[in-house]
Design a protein around this motif. Sequence first.
Motif, mmCIF file in Angstrom:
data_model
loop_
_atom_site.group_PDB
_atom_site.id
_atom_site.type_symbol
_atom_site.label_atom_id
_atom_site.label_comp_id
_atom_site.label_asym_id
_atom_site.label_seq_id
_atom_site.Cartn_x
_atom_site.Cartn_y
_atom_site.Cartn_z
ATOM 1 N N CYS A 84 -14.166 5.858 -100.290
ATOM 2 C CA CYS A 84 -15.087 6.131 -99.195
ATOM 3 C C CYS A 84 -14.688 7.454 -98.561
ATOM 4 O O CYS A 84 -13.529 7.861 -98.607
ATOM 5 N N TRP B 207 -19.774 7.131 -100.468
ATOM 6 C CA TRP B 207 -18.939 6.564 -101.515
ATOM 7 C C TRP B 207 -18.970 7.470 -102.740
ATOM 8 O O TRP B 207 -20.034 7.943 -103.151
ATOM 9 N N GLY C 45 -10.672 7.646 -98.008
ATOM 10 C CA GLY C 45 -9.893 6.427 -98.097
ATOM 11 C C GLY C 45 -8.997 6.442 -99.324
ATOM 12 O O GLY C 45 -9.052 7.354 -100.148
ATOM 13 N N CYS D 292 -15.694 -0.019 -95.730
ATOM 14 C CA CYS D 292 -14.855 1.114 -95.352
ATOM 15 C C CYS D 292 -14.894 1.248 -93.841
ATOM 16 O O CYS D 292 -15.965 1.439 -93.254
ATOM 17 N N LEU E 257 -9.221 6.025 -93.388
ATOM 18 C CA LEU E 257 -10.308 5.170 -93.838
ATOM 19 C C LEU E 257 -9.727 4.051 -94.681
ATOM 20 O O LEU E 257 -8.997 4.303 -95.636
ATOM 21 N N THR F 136 -18.441 0.610 -89.514
ATOM 22 C CA THR F 136 -18.018 0.301 -90.881
ATOM 23 C C THR F 136 -19.139 0.601 -91.859
ATOM 24 O O THR F 136 -20.301 0.305 -91.593
ATOM 25 N N ALA G 172 -10.568 1.247 -97.200
ATOM 26 C CA ALA G 172 -11.565 0.713 -98.123
ATOM 27 C C ALA G 172 -11.073 -0.608 -98.689
ATOM 28 O O ALA G 172 -9.891 -0.774 -98.981
#
Length: 126
Positions: free
Chosen positions: A93, A35, A117, A21, A3, A75, A5
């Motif tokens: 994320c 998040w 992420g 993300c 991921l 996304t 971010a």
Amino acid sequence: VQLQASGGGSVQAGGSLTLSCAPSGRTFRTYSMGWFRQAPGKEREFVATWSSGDTYYANSVKGRFTVFRDSAKNTLFLQMNSLKPEDTAVYYCAAARDRQKVIASLTTRAASYTYWGQGTQVTVSS
């Protein structure tokens, strides 16, 4: 699956930022992404999640943050308005497993998400 971010930065109180993300690597489609954030010396906390169109927010950000997803681009976004110094944190994320939807009662738990992420720093000055 990784991921990516992005979108963090430094703003003054009352300002806005939009985080994004996007997954990379193999083809990946999950029904739940979210998040979380972690401030220095504090535990990671839930911020907001998107789950097949349903959205959930922490009370501390409700009315100021909006989470949404661009399905075509796969996304996830977090629009942050009226930022406060207490919003300062590293924002992460997260995504559930491929084709998994996290049930509502578990959507605020970090353990419900498999992929994370690298984090993006948000700093809000007073």
